[in-house]
Motif scaffolding. Sequence first.
Motif, PDB file in Angstrom:
ATOM      1  N   ALA A  27     -22.539  12.486 -27.780  1.00  0.00           N
ATOM      2  CA  ALA A  27     -22.602  13.563 -26.791  1.00  0.00           C
ATOM      3  C   ALA A  27     -21.433  13.411 -25.814  1.00  0.00           C
ATOM      4  N   ARG A  28     -21.072  14.529 -25.159  1.00  0.00           N
ATOM      5  CA  ARG A  28     -19.943  14.508 -24.236  1.00  0.00           C
ATOM      6  C   ARG A  28     -20.175  15.471 -23.080  1.00  0.00           C
ATOM      7  N   ALA A  29     -19.867  15.007 -21.858  1.00  0.00           N
ATOM      8  CA  ALA A  29     -19.913  15.849 -20.666  1.00  0.00           C
ATOM      9  C   ALA A  29     -18.499  15.952 -20.110  1.00  0.00           C
ATOM     10  N   ASP A  30     -17.950  17.166 -20.079  1.00  0.00           N
ATOM     11  CA  ASP A  30     -16.565  17.424 -19.669  1.00  0.00           C
ATOM     12  C   ASP A  30     -16.524  17.641 -18.164  1.00  0.00           C
ATOM     13  N   PHE A  31     -15.836  16.764 -17.425  1.00  0.00           N
ATOM     14  CA  PHE A  31     -15.780  16.864 -15.970  1.00  0.00           C
ATOM     15  C   PHE A  31     -15.038  18.112 -15.493  1.00  0.00           C
ATOM     16  N   ASP A  32     -14.166  18.669 -16.346  1.00  0.00           N
ATOM     17  CA  ASP A  32     -13.398  19.853 -15.946  1.00  0.00           C
ATOM     18  C   ASP A  32     -14.172  21.152 -16.142  1.00  0.00           C
ATOM     19  N   SER A  33     -15.395  21.061 -16.668  1.00  0.00           N
ATOM     20  CA  SER A  33     -16.141  22.276 -16.999  1.00  0.00           C
ATOM     21  C   SER A  33     -16.914  22.840 -15.813  1.00  0.00           C
ATOM     22  N   THR A  34     -16.859  22.166 -14.662  1.00  0.00           N
ATOM     23  CA  THR A  34     -17.522  22.666 -13.463  1.00  0.00           C
ATOM     24  C   THR A  34     -16.690  22.277 -12.254  1.00  0.00           C
ATOM     25  N   THR A  35     -17.189  22.557 -11.061  1.00  0.00           N
ATOM     26  CA  THR A  35     -16.433  22.275  -9.840  1.00  0.00           C
ATOM     27  C   THR A  35     -16.939  21.001  -9.169  1.00  0.00           C
ATOM     28  N   TRP A  36     -16.041  20.417  -8.366  1.00  0.00           N
ATOM     29  CA  TRP A  36     -16.346  19.226  -7.579  1.00  0.00           C
ATOM     30  C   TRP A  36     -16.007  19.524  -6.126  1.00  0.00           C
ATOM     31  N   THR A  37     -16.687  18.844  -5.207  1.00  0.00           N
ATOM     32  CA  THR A  37     -16.506  19.129  -3.784  1.00  0.00           C
ATOM     33  C   THR A  37     -16.203  17.852  -3.005  1.00  0.00           C
ATOM     34  N   PRO A  38     -15.126  17.846  -2.208  1.00  0.00           N
ATOM     35  CA  PRO A  38     -14.866  16.697  -1.338  1.00  0.00           C
ATOM     36  C   PRO A  38     -15.686  16.791  -0.051  1.00  0.00           C
ATOM     37  N   SER A  39     -16.130  15.636   0.431  1.00  0.00           N
ATOM     38  CA  SER A  39     -16.847  15.590   1.707  1.00  0.00           C
ATOM     39  C   SER A  39     -15.848  15.510   2.852  1.00  0.00           C
ATOM     40  N   ASN A  40     -16.343  15.494   4.077  1.00  0.00           N
ATOM     41  CA  ASN A  40     -15.510  15.194   5.226  1.00  0.00           C
ATOM     42  C   ASN A  40     -15.104  13.717   5.172  1.00  0.00           C
ATOM     43  N   PHE A  41     -14.020  13.375   5.847  1.00  0.00           N
ATOM     44  CA  PHE A  41     -13.612  11.972   5.938  1.00  0.00           C
ATOM     45  C   PHE A  41     -14.561  11.236   6.876  1.00  0.00           C
ATOM     46  N   TYR A  42     -14.752   9.954   6.597  1.00  0.00           N
ATOM     47  CA  TYR A  42     -15.616   9.134   7.457  1.00  0.00           C
ATOM     48  C   TYR A  42     -15.012   7.744   7.612  1.00  0.00           C
ATOM     49  N   ALA A  43     -15.367   7.088   8.712  1.00  0.00           N
ATOM     50  CA  ALA A  43     -14.878   5.740   8.990  1.00  0.00           C
ATOM     51  C   ALA A  43     -15.675   4.718   8.191  1.00  0.00           C
ATOM     52  N   ILE A  44     -14.973   3.704   7.683  1.00  0.00           N
ATOM     53  CA  ILE A  44     -15.633   2.569   7.023  1.00  0.00           C
ATOM     54  C   ILE A  44     -15.738   1.446   8.054  1.00  0.00           C
ATOM     55  N   LYS A  45     -16.948   0.951   8.268  1.00  0.00           N
ATOM     56  CA  LYS A  45     -17.210  -0.062   9.287  1.00  0.00           C
ATOM     57  C   LYS A  45     -17.420  -1.436   8.666  1.00  0.00           C
ATOM     58  N   ASP A  46     -16.968  -2.450   9.390  1.00  0.00           N
ATOM     59  CA  ASP A  46     -17.269  -3.826   9.009  1.00  0.00           C
ATOM     60  C   ASP A  46     -18.761  -4.062   9.249  1.00  0.00           C
ATOM     61  N   PRO A  47     -19.528  -4.480   8.225  1.00  0.00           N
ATOM     62  CA  PRO A  47     -20.986  -4.607   8.401  1.00  0.00           C
ATOM     63  C   PRO A  47     -21.396  -5.665   9.423  1.00  0.00           C
ATOM     64  N   SER A  48     -20.534  -6.647   9.669  1.00  0.00           N
ATOM     65  CA  SER A  48     -20.898  -7.713  10.597  1.00  0.00           C
ATOM     66  C   SER A  48     -20.466  -7.439  12.035  1.00  0.00           C
ATOM     67  N   THR A  49     -19.328  -6.737  12.217  1.00  0.00           N
ATOM     68  CA  THR A  49     -18.813  -6.508  13.569  1.00  0.00           C
ATOM     69  C   THR A  49     -18.939  -5.061  14.030  1.00  0.00           C
ATOM     70  N   GLY A  50     -19.055  -4.139  13.087  1.00  0.00           N
ATOM     71  CA  GLY A  50     -19.130  -2.728  13.439  1.00  0.00           C
ATOM     72  C   GLY A  50     -17.798  -2.076  13.723  1.00  0.00           C
ATOM     73  N   THR A  51     -16.714  -2.820  13.602  1.00  0.00           N
ATOM     74  CA  THR A  51     -15.386  -2.254  13.848  1.00  0.00           C
ATOM     75  C   THR A  51     -14.928  -1.441  12.635  1.00  0.00           C
ATOM     76  N   THR A  52     -14.067  -0.467  12.891  1.00  0.00           N
ATOM     77  CA  THR A  52     -13.548   0.378  11.814  1.00  0.00           C
ATOM     78  C   THR A  52     -12.495  -0.379  11.017  1.00  0.00           C
ATOM     79  N   ILE A  53     -12.679  -0.462   9.716  1.00  0.00           N
ATOM     80  CA  ILE A  53     -11.749  -1.197   8.850  1.00  0.00           C
ATOM     81  C   ILE A  53     -11.069  -0.297   7.827  1.00  0.00           C
ATOM     82  N   GLY A  54     -11.413   0.981   7.804  1.00  0.00           N
ATOM     83  CA  GLY A  54     -10.802   1.879   6.830  1.00  0.00           C
ATOM     84  C   GLY A  54     -11.370   3.271   6.922  1.00  0.00           C
ATOM     85  N   MET A  55     -11.068   4.076   5.920  1.00  0.00           N
ATOM     86  CA  MET A  55     -11.521   5.460   5.891  1.00  0.00           C
ATOM     87  C   MET A  55     -11.875   5.849   4.458  1.00  0.00           C
ATOM     88  N   GLY A  56     -12.820   6.768   4.319  1.00  0.00           N
ATOM     89  CA  GLY A  56     -13.214   7.200   2.985  1.00  0.00           C
ATOM     90  C   GLY A  56     -13.672   8.643   2.954  1.00  0.00           C
TER      91      GLY A  56
END
Length: 354
Positions: free
Chosen positions: A92-121
């Motif tokens: 069986a095969r599912a073709d990723f190009d056969s439908t649409t995809w949606t990007p979310s808003n950008f969000y900050a990636i936080k350090d789980p121990s300090t809570g500081t921002t370490i990146g973006m996603g």
Amino acid sequence: MTMLLATFAIAISALAMPAVAGASPTGSVDSSNKVIFNTGSLTGVFEGNVPHITFYATNQLGRTTYQLNFRALIEFSISSGEGTYESPMRVARADFDSTTWTPSNFYAIKDPSTGTTIGMGFNFTLNGPIQIVEQTPPPQSLKQGDVVLVVKAYNNTRTITVNGQSVTINTAEIKIDFVLKNWPFASPNDKLALQVNMHSDYNHFDLDQSTGTTAVDATSDEGAEVMEHSYTQTTITEQNVRYDSGPVTSSMNIGFFHFMNTATVTSASGTALSVPVVASYKAEKDGPETFLKLYLVYPYFTSGSTLVHDPSFGLQGGLPTLYIIAGGAGIAGLAAVLVIRHRHFQIQRFPKDK
């Protein structure tokens, strides 16, 4: 002259290394809904409606452009002990190009121990159903939200833990968590392959395998009679596929695609299990263009489970051989002039005998 050549080569090599530290990642969405994601010296452009990615060195003249397309999911039956994908075994095969995809808003990636921002996603999510084309009915489908690409970049080079193994992500690299929340397997004896298509201006690739580096020419189709080749993995956690820049290039960076040799399957009850990931590859056409098709293979998992795999793409240092050749020619020409002048200075004149 030897010292001059060596110094020139060292200088070019130093310039070719991608930056380790840099500004925080940035992102934007253009009028055609493309997502432009910048991190360090890397720019990644995500097509607005399908999971196709173009990436390149942001500020480099004569840069090479690399393509990375998440193309399909393929269920197949196992014909060999290694269990890698072979096209005649497709169920069986599912073709990723056969439908649409949606990007979310950008969000900050936080350090789980300090809570500081370490990146973006941001998340790139399946927005509509995908019909799974099976060789034996009844028809099945993937629903909206069943597949998500979780895209991440970090402010600085960072070592993270995945499946109990340490992985380093540099600033010229974008990490993607491939998340699959459902697949209706036809048989518990089957496996599932994620097809990733790779393409570049030069369209040659180097695959680091346990047997050494395998060079793949993807400028021509290998043909239907050629079976997919098994990728013999190295003993390290991340497997490395490099985009070859060619024998003569002005590019100071080389694109790469990394994939982990394990994935995580979490059951509906919350139990997480590390599972092995194997791969196969083939140079083959998909539409008018020829790609290196890489098939990342996951084992069967029960209904209600979620699979997460952690590939990444980015840039590593390369040698701009065009500059080295030109610089070497210039140094050689200078050396030739110096030799001629030196010989000229050695001419001695003696007075005539009286």
